[in-house]
Design an enzyme around this catalytic site. Structure first.
Site, short mmCIF file in Angstrom:
data_model
loop_
_atom_site.label_atom_id
_atom_site.label_comp_id
_atom_site.label_asym_id
_atom_site.label_seq_id
_atom_site.Cartn_x
_atom_site.Cartn_y
_atom_site.Cartn_z
N CYS A 111 0.82 -1.22 0.00
CA CYS A 111 0.00 0.00 0.00
C CYS A 111 0.85 1.26 0.00
CB CYS A 111 -0.89 0.07 1.24
SG CYS A 111 -1.95 -1.35 1.49
N HIS B 214 -6.59 2.64 4.73
CA HIS B 214 -7.07 1.71 3.71
C HIS B 214 -7.85 0.61 4.41
CE1 HIS B 214 -7.43 -1.08 0.51
NE2 HIS B 214 -6.40 -1.83 0.82
N HIS C 72 -10.61 -2.85 4.08
CA HIS C 72 -11.25 -3.89 3.27
C HIS C 72 -12.71 -4.04 3.72
CE1 HIS C 72 -7.52 -6.33 1.71
NE2 HIS C 72 -7.40 -5.04 1.50
N GLU D 29 -27.64 13.15 6.64
CA GLU D 29 -26.91 14.05 7.52
C GLU D 29 -25.42 13.74 7.60
OE1 GLU D 29 -28.01 16.72 8.93
OE2 GLU D 29 -26.52 17.19 10.47
N HIS E 158 -12.44 -4.71 -3.56
CA HIS E 158 -11.23 -4.64 -2.76
C HIS E 158 -11.46 -3.83 -1.47
CE1 HIS E 158 -6.60 -3.66 -2.80
NE2 HIS E 158 -7.09 -3.56 -1.60
#
Lengths: 267, 267, 267, 267
Positions: free
Chosen positions: B114, B132, B134, B162, B219
């Site tokens: 990543c 990140h 999943h 909202e 992903h």
């Protein structure tokens, strides 16, 4: 815990507050002190998905003093030092309903936009605690009602579920709702600015004098009670009923039913 | 916390790093130090189902330094000593975009795939933190969009909820989105190798200069913000909206609606 | 941690074990010692709904020694003193496959019926850890497959989901599955007695030499790995995929798709 | 822990209880003492959604003594000092079934309306622990059964699921249900007052002498067992099956099936 300066005019109290920021108002070893309880409650609410992403919050009133979480904080990380304190008496004397004089304002924060909504529960209903959640179950219930079209979209109703007994019968009434009673929660439309909800929340309180909660379409719910215990347990019971209602809808089960009361040896 | 060797060339810094592995960069008693915060955040994210089975992660930038979780660790068990540190300035001077010079590399780990995606958020958007996940809700949203067919499958849109207010208006803009605004999150296709997502993530940033998140089909999602607070609360708000969107889909409720703004006493 | 009596015959070891019950085998200050890890893992698995109501469990192998949770305990309350220990070498010399000689047996418990299933993973696949869950997602996946009728009900398949990368390519192979690879998990029918699953589990291992998991219809799943880290993260990834698969089914989304790999600047 | 005054008449015991309120009955350093266990269990049940908003509860019997949570408390915040204690022998001598003489009554609370229901499990089934939940899965199962109409709405049945093995075969029987056995849980209609459920609960116990649980329509479930371990694990297994049953219903999967037992090398 005595409210500070009970016999001084609000302006004087505010002036003093500005000078020393009244840090003592949020410092206590008592875990039940509002400045300790609000962070503890909000951390618990975070785990329930009620105050995700800084949304939602909670406020406690102790006699004249109102304790409030600030705007935009991570609710599970809040600390007593983050809490705002406001005097209801001072607030009542303010000429401008939209301005608020805080006895204590943490320098690094902004006051929450929920403040006037919490104040409505305290001043119009004598509540001791008010909780605002963004619970997805509350939002989904308002979305399901919305599909019914204008006229029947402004009220959530459910009956014949045991958890309904978790609610008081209403303002200045004693006892709780019964199993066969219908729980009715008004729904108001969401506004672009949260403060602007206040007038509609107050209208809903007038139309539903016995309600302890108001749903806000596509937004969440406000729930209050005489004290922290009642506000929190009513909020839990309501969230339970909202989740149940969504699941019932998925399973094609109606929220309102006619059920013949069971005959018991006492009846 | 000052970045080390701010005025030395990157190569020299890297050479020194190799010598002593810069363990001091991840040693601090301050719970808000990135090397302490990343493990604490990831443990919390694990309970939310965001970083299951070593998937997902988080990175924090402090001025020139970027702190990164290693590849393949159990995210709820991470320790400060597991953290990689990289200098953005040194990285910028590297001729090969795919090679990276770490100021600190834990011997027993491999760098996360990543990394270049986190760097994109830091260098192209000046982010201070990138997360990140999943999350299954993110994956399901991309799957639901996929069924709409090419052309309308590359963007998640939702309005009139909202929680949308939890997002900033965009890069170098002030203020947050409003209730009636549409939140638009671009979707990019997944690649066989995570590093190869970088070019598409950067393209999506160019096409959506104001977005704080990019969905990756089948992903998960990348979410960033100016600082840890904003990245984390935006990620929470987004996950809330993804979950709500999936539930809305199950209930036959559209994500986009036209709603007449409520008239208030101020409007 | 060295296995005890490595050069003595198994029968002698067992005789000694009977004498002193080998309590030292489960006493360690190291949190990574199997006798400490199994209770810690099972407590975590309880919160995930994997080992509800004493169902499910976990076993760790350290060289020749196998550590096992007892039968019928509340998995979140287990203690190191509750752990059984067995020698693989001693077990291999036993003439009766169904009888087992424990180096340590807690007096107040019965051995788990899962024992021979865990042993299959250790002896046939050289696993270092095996986890058995009753996860509802696993059970629901087997129920959904069952409706497909005989012939296509014996295998769970899913592809083109990032989390698939959480699995190793197989027994004595290096590297992990790729995003476009198909994860195939065999399903065996449940038997009235858990021990009787062993032969079918071993058959499934023979038919699927590279699998790290076997689903048991209307029951749950067995997942293993080279070590605790791999068994646990593969079990998490698999449970994630089972949950995703159930949600995909509810939303009418297929588990298997044909997707054209994305062209990258490297491809 | 010996029951107090075992050989004195109940009235005398009660008189003494009134005098000193028997605080020693709820004071112990042993975490397995009922006065410590009930709060610990209820806190755990709160996280499972079983005792939301003060609903539900748990009671433990130790020989002649019955320990009970009070009415209307937040179950995750309960303390040993909140616990009521009652003598079964004293209760049996009471002429009025509806009146109860407590050995210990916390001054600030009211006794729970569940008390006579818990007592039914203790006196009619010799249970050592009884748990009452408002689990939404239990409520939804009763609602789904209700749609089947009178005649088939009074019993929840499920078979061929491994978790069924979590239940004992029945009152004064040894061993547990098997995988192919059918678990049958009677459903009684809810009454306006919880105490009035007692006669129907007792009737259900008479009709289903081997059941360890009774569902209450639109309300929840009562589950008991010989001891705390069995009551709690049976309650977990049952809640697991209720949740599974609701999900199966959503997926169009029947709760009862005919399955040919697998032939094993032993059969």
């Amino acid at each position: 815990m005595t409210p500070p300066y009970p016999d001084r005019p609000a302006a004087a109290a505010a002036a003093i507050a500005v000078a020393d920021n009244n840090d003592h108002l949020v410092q206590s070893d008592n875990p039940d002190h509002p400045a300790n309880l609000i962070p503890a409650l909000c951390a618990k609410f975070w785990t329930l998905g009620w105050v995700t992403g800084t949304g939602g919050g909670a406020s406690i009133r102790d006699d004249d003093l109102v304790y409030l979480a600030p705007s935009g904080v991570q609710k599970e990380l809040m600390k007593p030092a983050d809490i705002y304190v406001l005097s209801l008496a001072a607030q009542a004397k303010s000429l401008d309903r939209r301005s608020r004089v805080y006895l204590r304002s943490p320098a690094q924060y902004k006051p929450s936009q929920c403040t006037p909504l919490f104040l409505a529960a305290f001043t119009k209903r004598g509540a001791g605690c008010c909780i605002h959640t963004h619970s997805q179950w509350a939002v989904l219930v308002t979305l399901l009602l919305e599909t019914r079209g204008s006229g029947s979209d402004g009220e959530f109703c459910i009956n014949n579920i045991e958890q309904i007994k978790g609610f008081g019968r209403g303002f200045q009434k004693t006892g709780n709702l019964g199993y066969h009673d219908t729980l009715r929660i008004p729904v108001i439309e969401n506004t672009a600015h949260e403060e602007d909800l206040t007038e509609f929340l107050e209208e809903a309180m007038d139309r539903y004098p016995d309600t302890y909660a108001v749903l806000v379409r596509r937004h969440g719910v406000y729930v209050w009670g005489e004290n922290v215990h009642k506000a929190k347990t009513q909020c839990e019971s309501l969230d339970y009923l909202f989740q149940l209602a969504v699941e019932m809808h998925k399973l094609g089960l109606p929220w309102m039913t006619e059920i013949e009361p069971v005959k018991t040896s006492r009846s």
